[in-house]
Design an enzyme around this catalytic site. Sequence first.
Site, short mmCIF file in Angstrom:
data_model
loop_
_atom_site.label_atom_id
_atom_site.label_comp_id
_atom_site.label_asym_id
_atom_site.label_seq_id
_atom_site.Cartn_x
_atom_site.Cartn_y
_atom_site.Cartn_z
CE LYS A 179 -2.04 3.10 1.77
NZ LYS A 179 -1.81 4.46 1.26
CD GLU A 189 12.01 0.11 8.63
OE1 GLU A 189 12.32 -1.07 8.51
OE2 GLU A 189 12.26 0.98 7.79
CB CYS A 228 12.83 8.30 8.63
SG CYS A 228 14.02 7.18 7.89
CD GLU A 259 9.49 12.81 11.55
OE1 GLU A 259 8.32 12.43 11.60
OE2 GLU A 259 10.43 12.08 11.18
#
Length: 479
Positions: free
Chosen positions: A174, A248, A284, A387
Amino acid sequence: MNEYRNLIGGRLVAAADGRTLDSVNPATGEVWARVPASGRADAEAAVAAAREAFPKWSALPALGRAHFLREVAGVFAAHAEELARIETTDNGRILRDTLKKDLPGMTHLWQIAAGQVLDAVKGETVILGPGSLGLTRREPYGVALCIIPWNSPISTFSAKAAYALAAGNTVIVKPAEQACASVLRLGELLAGVLPPGVLNIVSGLGEDVGDPLVRHRGVNKISLTGSTQTGQAITRASADHLKPLTFELGGKSPNIVFPDADLDAAAQGVTVNSIYTGNAGQVCVAGSRILIHRSVWDEMIERITSIAARVRLADPLDMATTMGPIVSEGQYERVTSYLDIAEKEGAELVFGGQTGADVVPSMPDGYWVAPTLFATSDNALRVCQEEIFGPVAVAIPFDTDDEALAVSNDSSYGLAAGVWTRDLGRAHRFVRDLQSGTVWVNTFRQMPPGLPFGGVKDSGYGHDAVLEYTREKAAIIQT
Ligand code: NAD
């Protein structure tokens, strides 16, 4: 206009109800492709196809599966230029990275996964006593659902699907709604390479097609790369079936510069190798907090400023460009909102802060954000804790090793960290004491296959290549 379709059961199909989503080129703001806006019916069809293909695929001898994975590697190599251009057009990650790093790297990764198929069928033998033999065998889970984000679709697709397939699972991917064209194009290319149903790809919104897949009883393993919030939502949604999860997730990674470091190497490492990257800090592991020892503060800020001034923001398809745009309007608004938040919180703007047409006047509708650095001594500020996922870093001074460690670990995240020092003892102490899935010493953002990659705290857990996609069964044989 490019039209892409899902891959389900070996066939390329539109969403069951025909709905599509527009994919926007973030460098121009123009719609350049349409992708299926899949929903529950497409999720059902993908699970049915993956379940049907599982018995035959999992029963193949491991080396038989390796043969298919090498064929896939060949497709990556043969279509590298085309795939790289699609991904760059779709998400703005510069062609220099997609073509020169991602595609060769992923061709290699599929070959490595082919070489690891035997690890997925290795077990242990334990002599329990005379006439009593204990043994373990590894088995695939069944249908593995791989949910991926938009920042490096081909790489994230490969890092999950290659190992899941190597272990004998059938797979549903996906991809993210913001940028999935490269993965859907891969679906077209792989339709004739892998047996029908072994790999299925369905695009669409997380809540429309991701959530029904997560909840489906026919899905046996879920691996997500994405945000912490999505990881939490998937944990809740999959709880009824106790599905094994690999996450993750996000990060707020510190890069710590000690006075004994090679400051030129450190400056390079904490800027263009870390946060002022080809995909504009949408990484990331971005080193978004730069901790600098007070005694080298001025020298480091000067070096960082001069490297940032040389970053070239322009058309990501131009090989001379070193930083592309932010992926979408939504992300652009999010990143730019932090420029205001930082200012309101009292962080000092060291450089940057320009956005939109002020950054790349020749492409005024692109989602541009210039490399930006704030400075503050207060790690509690939102720009130090949240973040941002853009080319926005915060520099924080420190005086002692203990302080550097405390500030680094004062985060809800724990994905990665960089330590810049020539002192071996200090390097080892920080490797031990940093709460982080990966610690780099005198380097940054290296993720070689063969080493695990994961996080602690809100950054997720679990990642061990092919073994991640197997479970162990024990047997005791009495004779
Ligand atoms: P996101 O979590 O919003 O989306 C990731 C994927 O999850 C997309 O495919 C999305 O459609 C899907 N999704 C969303 N809600 C879902 C639901 N309820 N059920 C099932 N699927 C759902 O993340 P994003 O904003 O697209 O990506 C950025 C995030 O990804 C950042 O936090 C970044 O740090 C993280 N990331 C982590 C790594 C890593 O390896 N740790 C790598 C790249 C990106």
